[in-house]
Scaffold this motif. Sequence first.
Motif, PDB file in Angstrom:
ATOM      1  N   ARG A   1      45.479  42.091  72.690  1.00 55.00           N
ATOM      2  CA  ARG A   1      45.305  40.665  72.910  1.00 55.00           C
ATOM      3  C   ARG A   1      46.050  39.902  71.821  1.00 55.00           C
ATOM      4  NH1 ARG A   1      41.064  43.722  74.069  1.00 55.00           N
ATOM      5  NH2 ARG A   1      39.670  43.236  75.812  1.00 55.00           N
ATOM      6  N   VAL A   2      46.502  38.708  72.148  1.00 51.37           N
ATOM      7  CA  VAL A   2      47.159  37.884  71.136  1.00 51.37           C
ATOM      8  C   VAL A   2      46.139  36.920  70.555  1.00 51.37           C
ATOM      9  CG1 VAL A   2      49.446  38.039  72.163  1.00 51.37           C
ATOM     10  CG2 VAL A   2      47.922  36.195  72.858  1.00 51.37           C
ATOM     11  N   PRO A   3      46.293  36.534  69.297  1.00 57.64           N
ATOM     12  CA  PRO A   3      45.382  35.533  68.724  1.00 57.64           C
ATOM     13  C   PRO A   3      45.657  34.167  69.327  1.00 57.64           C
ATOM     14  CG  PRO A   3      47.142  36.029  67.178  1.00 57.64           C
ATOM     15  CD  PRO A   3      47.297  36.995  68.326  1.00 57.64           C
ATOM     16  N   SER A   4      44.657  33.306  69.292  1.00 59.01           N
ATOM     17  CA  SER A   4      44.801  31.984  69.909  1.00 59.01           C
ATOM     18  C   SER A   4      45.604  31.023  69.036  1.00 59.01           C
ATOM     19  CB  SER A   4      43.424  31.388  70.203  1.00 59.01           C
ATOM     20  OG  SER A   4      42.672  31.232  69.010  1.00 59.01           O
ATOM     21  N   ARG A   5      45.825  31.377  67.748  1.00 58.92           N
ATOM     22  CA  ARG A   5      46.595  30.499  66.862  1.00 58.92           C
ATOM     23  C   ARG A   5      47.544  31.344  66.003  1.00 58.92           C
ATOM     24  NH1 ARG A   5      42.617  25.599  64.834  1.00 58.92           N
ATOM     25  NH2 ARG A   5      41.296  25.508  66.708  1.00 58.92           N
ATOM     26  N   TYR A   6      48.665  30.728  65.667  1.00 53.54           N
ATOM     27  CA  TYR A   6      49.702  31.449  64.919  1.00 53.54           C
ATOM     28  C   TYR A   6      49.233  31.823  63.508  1.00 53.54           C
ATOM     29  CZ  TYR A   6      54.294  32.407  62.842  1.00 53.54           C
ATOM     30  OH  TYR A   6      55.372  32.987  62.211  1.00 53.54           O
ATOM     31  N   GLY A   7      48.650  30.884  62.784  1.00 56.81           N
ATOM     32  CA  GLY A   7      48.230  31.147  61.406  1.00 56.81           C
ATOM     33  C   GLY A   7      46.789  31.578  61.292  1.00 56.81           C
ATOM     34  N   PHE A   8      46.269  32.240  62.304  1.00 54.27           N
ATOM     35  CA  PHE A   8      44.843  32.588  62.355  1.00 54.27           C
ATOM     36  C   PHE A   8      44.388  33.409  61.162  1.00 54.27           C
ATOM     37  CE2 PHE A   8      46.703  36.484  63.724  1.00 54.27           C
ATOM     38  CZ  PHE A   8      45.770  37.488  63.516  1.00 54.27           C
ATOM     39  N   LEU A   9      45.229  34.331  60.694  1.00 55.29           N
ATOM     40  CA  LEU A   9      44.807  35.256  59.646  1.00 55.29           C
ATOM     41  C   LEU A   9      44.643  34.565  58.298  1.00 55.29           C
ATOM     42  CD1 LEU A   9      44.129  38.194  58.958  1.00 55.29           C
ATOM     43  CD2 LEU A   9      46.569  38.596  58.560  1.00 55.29           C
ATOM     44  N   PHE A  10      45.345  33.480  58.092  1.00 57.76           N
ATOM     45  CA  PHE A  10      45.376  32.830  56.776  1.00 57.76           C
ATOM     46  C   PHE A  10      44.553  31.544  56.740  1.00 57.76           C
ATOM     47  CE2 PHE A  10      49.389  34.771  58.082  1.00 57.76           C
ATOM     48  CZ  PHE A  10      49.367  35.889  57.257  1.00 57.76           C
ATOM     49  N   ASP A  11      43.766  31.312  57.761  1.00 59.38           N
ATOM     50  CA  ASP A  11      42.957  30.104  57.855  1.00 59.38           C
ATOM     51  C   ASP A  11      41.596  30.359  57.209  1.00 59.38           C
ATOM     52  OD1 ASP A  11      41.659  27.784  58.482  1.00 59.38           O
ATOM     53  OD2 ASP A  11      42.045  27.875  60.645  1.00 59.38           O
ATOM     54  N   ASP A  12      41.379  29.757  56.023  1.00 56.92           N
ATOM     55  CA  ASP A  12      40.092  29.915  55.342  1.00 56.92           C
ATOM     56  C   ASP A  12      39.289  28.622  55.363  1.00 56.92           C
ATOM     57  OD1 ASP A  12      41.617  28.402  53.652  1.00 56.92           O
ATOM     58  OD2 ASP A  12      41.353  29.663  51.875  1.00 56.92           O
ATOM     59  N   SER A  13      39.569  27.741  56.328  1.00 55.36           N
ATOM     60  CA  SER A  13      38.825  26.498  56.429  1.00 55.36           C
ATOM     61  C   SER A  13      37.403  26.772  56.901  1.00 55.36           C
ATOM     62  CB  SER A  13      39.524  25.551  57.409  1.00 55.36           C
ATOM     63  OG  SER A  13      39.580  26.123  58.704  1.00 55.36           O
ATOM     64  N   THR A  14      36.500  25.863  56.540  1.00 54.13           N
ATOM     65  CA  THR A  14      35.115  25.983  56.967  1.00 54.13           C
ATOM     66  C   THR A  14      34.553  24.600  57.245  1.00 54.13           C
ATOM     67  OG1 THR A  14      32.893  26.764  56.358  1.00 54.13           O
ATOM     68  CG2 THR A  14      34.304  25.988  54.568  1.00 54.13           C
ATOM     69  N   GLU A  15      33.754  24.495  58.283  1.00 51.72           N
ATOM     70  CA  GLU A  15      33.158  23.206  58.632  1.00 51.72           C
ATOM     71  C   GLU A  15      31.954  22.879  57.764  1.00 51.72           C
ATOM     72  OE1 GLU A  15      30.699  26.205  60.743  1.00 51.72           O
ATOM     73  OE2 GLU A  15      32.802  25.962  60.161  1.00 51.72           O
ATOM     74  N   ASP A  16      31.461  23.873  57.005  1.00 49.10           N
ATOM     75  CA  ASP A  16      30.303  23.690  56.127  1.00 49.10           C
ATOM     76  C   ASP A  16      30.608  24.383  54.809  1.00 49.10           C
ATOM     77  OD1 ASP A  16      27.871  23.634  54.803  1.00 49.10           O
ATOM     78  OD2 ASP A  16      26.685  24.077  56.590  1.00 49.10           O
ATOM     79  N   LEU A  17      30.710  23.600  53.718  1.00 51.26           N
ATOM     80  CA  LEU A  17      31.077  24.179  52.428  1.00 51.26           C
ATOM     81  C   LEU A  17      30.030  25.159  51.911  1.00 51.26           C
ATOM     82  CD1 LEU A  17      32.551  21.031  50.628  1.00 51.26           C
ATOM     83  CD2 LEU A  17      33.783  22.906  51.739  1.00 51.26           C
ATOM     84  N   ALA A  18      28.828  25.102  52.449  1.00 49.80           N
ATOM     85  CA  ALA A  18      27.794  26.048  52.031  1.00 49.80           C
ATOM     86  C   ALA A  18      27.947  27.399  52.714  1.00 49.80           C
ATOM     87  CB  ALA A  18      26.411  25.469  52.327  1.00 49.80           C
ATOM     88  N   LEU A  19      28.852  27.492  53.686  1.00 49.33           N
ATOM     89  CA  LEU A  19      29.040  28.724  54.437  1.00 49.33           C
ATOM     90  C   LEU A  19      30.467  29.236  54.279  1.00 49.33           C
ATOM     91  CD1 LEU A  19      27.288  27.683  57.788  1.00 49.33           C
ATOM     92  CD2 LEU A  19      26.344  29.155  55.988  1.00 49.33           C
ATOM     93  N   PRO A  20      30.655  30.553  54.368  1.00 53.28           N
ATOM     94  CA  PRO A  20      32.018  31.092  54.364  1.00 53.28           C
ATOM     95  C   PRO A  20      32.729  30.721  55.654  1.00 53.28           C
ATOM     96  CG  PRO A  20      30.449  32.830  54.847  1.00 53.28           C
ATOM     97  CD  PRO A  20      29.641  31.617  54.477  1.00 53.28           C
TER      98      PRO A  20
END
Length: 312
Positions: free
Chosen positions: A189-208
């Motif tokens: 399967r292909v990933p849904s985004r090109y930079g998926f592996l390097f995305d360390d964003s989080t919607e909640d700073l208290a969570l990884p």
Amino acid sequence: MDVPAVAESPALPVRNTDTPWTGLASGPDGALGQLRALETLESAYDAWAELKRGHAASVIQFREEQSRLTQQGSFLLGAVRAAGMDAGSATPGLQQQGAAGDFLRDAEAKLARAREAVSQREAESEARYQAAFTEVRATLLDRVKRYLQRSQPHLTLLLRRVGAERSILHVSRVQPDEAVLLCYLLTQRVPSRYGFLFDDSTEDLALPPAPLYAEESVASDAVRPDAPGLLHVIDASTDVVPLKGFLPVRVPRRGGGEDFFRLLQRGAVMEVEIADGPAFRSILTREESERFAGHLLRLKLEGRIGLDIEAG
């Protein structure tokens, strides 16, 4: 002092609430043009992202259009009712119940035709976008397969001892194209985004960072499943999987069955973790680390990846 002339920037289209929004008149054509112009993986993902943005804007556009017509109908109904009830008015026309009813029927007929026209344009737009999504996904899959025929992703496995019988395995950071190719090689399967592996964003700073994106049938409240749930999402996907920040690896056991490992991106390296119940752990037994290394070695001997193994 002579000042060089500077060409004025073209003005953005202005929204007219009385007419359909024309800023997206090209629809998916622009994204498909971008897709066909370059033969790279990144350009295919850029076109896909542009198509998603255009589709989302199109959905909002038609929703606003229908809402505007609904509000207009409600306003007209209230106005006609008010006019028909105003029996003391000296102005002839709408204050008469019969005239008010005729006006209301005429207005409702016009609004019904307008709603039908909007619904027709919405259906046509949706059909064009869905056809474009199908072309983008098929083109991306084709490119990934052709890339893998011409080149191999290369991995460098690094062993870090933790005592006599424990170890931590790292894999050197790969490039974005290699990450996409590895995802397909390991999952089909292909990933849904090109930079998926390097995305360390989080919607909640208290969570990884979450291991999934809220797309490809994954709900926004389901982006943090446990290890078995994560494997279920991968298995349930078809040609695209919304992974974020890691690569999944299935490693067979000698007695049958398999273990679920993942390569979790951690800056300059990816750390090898194994599913242990609902969670993952990075400190591996000697048998687990040797089996993981052996799995990568088999992929190398099959000509599917390049591999170097280094002991730290």
